[in-house]
Design a protein around this motif. Structure first.
Motif, mmCIF file in Angstrom:
data_model
loop_
_atom_site.group_PDB
_atom_site.id
_atom_site.type_symbol
_atom_site.label_atom_id
_atom_site.label_comp_id
_atom_site.label_asym_id
_atom_site.label_seq_id
_atom_site.Cartn_x
_atom_site.Cartn_y
_atom_site.Cartn_z
ATOM 1 N N MET A 49 1.308 8.944 -10.465
ATOM 2 C CA MET A 49 2.431 8.900 -9.520
ATOM 3 C C MET A 49 2.988 10.299 -9.259
ATOM 4 O O MET A 49 3.403 10.612 -8.143
ATOM 5 N N GLU A 50 2.976 11.120 -10.289
ATOM 6 C CA GLU A 50 3.420 12.513 -10.125
ATOM 7 C C GLU A 50 2.503 13.260 -9.155
ATOM 8 O O GLU A 50 2.980 13.971 -8.252
ATOM 9 N N LEU A 51 1.195 13.109 -9.309
ATOM 10 C CA LEU A 51 0.240 13.743 -8.398
ATOM 11 C C LEU A 51 0.356 13.167 -6.997
ATOM 12 O O LEU A 51 0.226 13.892 -6.003
ATOM 13 N N TYR A 52 0.605 11.871 -6.909
ATOM 14 C CA TYR A 52 0.782 11.207 -5.609
ATOM 15 C C TYR A 52 1.960 11.814 -4.853
ATOM 16 O O TYR A 52 1.881 12.078 -3.638
ATOM 17 N N LEU A 83 11.312 2.484 -14.589
ATOM 18 C CA LEU A 83 9.865 2.509 -14.380
ATOM 19 C C LEU A 83 9.417 1.271 -13.612
ATOM 20 O O LEU A 83 8.534 1.359 -12.739
ATOM 21 N N ARG A 84 10.012 0.143 -13.904
ATOM 22 C CA ARG A 84 9.655 -1.089 -13.195
ATOM 23 C C ARG A 84 9.830 -0.911 -11.685
ATOM 24 O O ARG A 84 8.921 -1.216 -10.896
ATOM 25 N N LEU A 85 10.966 -0.407 -11.285
ATOM 26 C CA LEU A 85 11.236 -0.202 -9.861
ATOM 27 C C LEU A 85 10.310 0.853 -9.264
ATOM 28 O O LEU A 85 9.847 0.717 -8.122
ATOM 29 N N LYS A 86 10.038 1.879 -10.039
ATOM 30 C CA LYS A 86 9.166 2.959 -9.575
ATOM 31 C C LYS A 86 7.741 2.466 -9.337
ATOM 32 O O LYS A 86 7.121 2.786 -8.315
ATOM 33 N N VAL A 87 7.228 1.681 -10.282
ATOM 34 C CA VAL A 87 5.852 1.188 -10.164
ATOM 35 C C VAL A 87 5.740 0.171 -9.025
ATOM 36 O O VAL A 87 4.758 0.183 -8.271
ATOM 37 N N ILE A 88 6.732 -0.691 -8.875
ATOM 38 C CA ILE A 88 6.723 -1.657 -7.769
ATOM 39 C C ILE A 88 6.666 -0.933 -6.435
ATOM 40 O O ILE A 88 5.863 -1.263 -5.550
ATOM 41 N N SER A 89 7.514 0.070 -6.269
ATOM 42 C CA SER A 89 7.529 0.847 -5.026
ATOM 43 C C SER A 89 6.205 1.558 -4.806
ATOM 44 O O SER A 89 5.671 1.574 -3.686
ATOM 45 N N TYR A 90 5.654 2.120 -5.875
ATOM 46 C CA TYR A 90 4.380 2.841 -5.782
ATOM 47 C C TYR A 90 3.259 1.901 -5.373
ATOM 48 O O TYR A 90 2.500 2.187 -4.431
ATOM 49 N N TYR A 91 3.163 0.755 -6.054
ATOM 50 C CA TYR A 91 2.052 -0.149 -5.765
ATOM 51 C C TYR A 91 2.129 -0.692 -4.339
ATOM 52 O O TYR A 91 1.104 -0.843 -3.668
ATOM 53 N N GLU A 92 3.327 -0.972 -3.875
ATOM 54 C CA GLU A 92 3.477 -1.488 -2.518
ATOM 55 C C GLU A 92 3.115 -0.449 -1.466
ATOM 56 O O GLU A 92 2.859 -0.795 -0.311
ATOM 57 N N LYS A 115 -5.576 -0.141 -4.039
ATOM 58 C CA LYS A 115 -5.174 -1.295 -4.830
ATOM 59 C C LYS A 115 -6.356 -1.820 -5.639
ATOM 60 O O LYS A 115 -7.503 -1.743 -5.206
ATOM 61 N N SER A 116 -6.053 -2.347 -6.824
ATOM 62 C CA SER A 116 -7.093 -2.804 -7.748
ATOM 63 C C SER A 116 -6.554 -3.964 -8.569
ATOM 64 O O SER A 116 -5.338 -4.160 -8.675
ATOM 65 N N ASN A 117 -7.449 -4.736 -9.172
ATOM 66 C CA ASN A 117 -7.023 -5.966 -9.831
ATOM 67 C C ASN A 117 -6.108 -5.732 -11.032
ATOM 68 O O ASN A 117 -5.157 -6.475 -11.248
#
Length: 230
Positions: A65-68, A117-126, A77-79
């Protein structure tokens, strides 16, 4: 959440890296090797499955996420990340052995850090696409993609690029037996290279301009990066 694919024009060096599965040390070493060889502005594309099974899942995910955020890293996206995303959203999911490591790391965080982190990962994955088309001649996806799916992003495409096709049987190593969708590919003069992961090979599998680059880093083999421009 509306699914989409990403079409990019890239004028910098880039490589595609296989399934990392929480192998942070291997990924960090490979990242440095890539920078040494191609330069510090090299872009990393990931076929997904950056987490689960390994020992440093959240560390790996945070680094990605930092590199992103620096426009240095693009993931499809992946399983495995899809399942962790659904877990973070509060959906009922079966926590398998590999995912248990990621969930344990997550639950061991202080509550405040966990929620951030939960909010960060949700935003990232979406924000992640189902697949990425680079310079109209390379497609990066997780489990593969059929030529007739390129340019589409419906549920049928999502199912294929996240999970591929299986026979319902299992291999001697305990993995689902997968159908080799690359065998029936009919190449044309303008057919793009397709770079994918998900299926574990001892060495990169190349067939009909399709490049399977999950070489089982988390199983003690190696992490592979491929430069489609070479």
């Amino acid at each position: 959440m509306k699914e989409f694919f990403l079409s990019l024009k890239v004028d910098k060096p880039y490589v595609v890296v296989g399934d990392i599965h929480g192998c942070f040390d291997e990924f960090y070493e490979l990242f440095n090797l890539v920078e040494e060889k191609y330069g510090k502005d090299t872009i990393i594309f990931s076929v997904g499955d950056t987490i689960d099974r390994g020992d440093y899942n959240l560390k790996t995910l945070n680094f990605c996420m930092e590199l992103y955020n620096k426009n240095r890293f693009y993931e499809v996206k992946s399983n495995h990340l899809d399942k962790f995303y659904r877990y973070l959203k509060g959906n009922k999911v079966k926590i398998s052995y590999g995912m248990q490591k990621t969930v344990s790391e997550f639950l061991n965080l202080p509550e405040e850090d966990r929620e951030a982190l939960r909010l960060k990962v949700i935003s990232y994955y979406e924000s992640l696409p189902l697949y990425i088309v680079i310079n109209d001649n390379v497609v990066v996806c997780h489990a593969g993609i059929k030529d007739e799916y390129i340019g589409k992003a419906d549920e049928k495409v999502k199912s294929f690029v996240l999970y591929g096709q299986t026979t319902g049987r299992y291999t001697e190593k305990g993995f689902p037996e997968r159908l080799d969708w690359t065998k029936d590919r009919a190449l044309k003069q303008d057919s793009p290279k397709i770079v994918y992961g998900h299926v574990v090979f001892d060495e990169p599998y190349i067939n009909n301009l399709c490049y399977g680059i999950d070489t089982g880093a988390v199983l003690g083999n190696k992490l592979t990066a491929y430069n489609p421009e070479t």
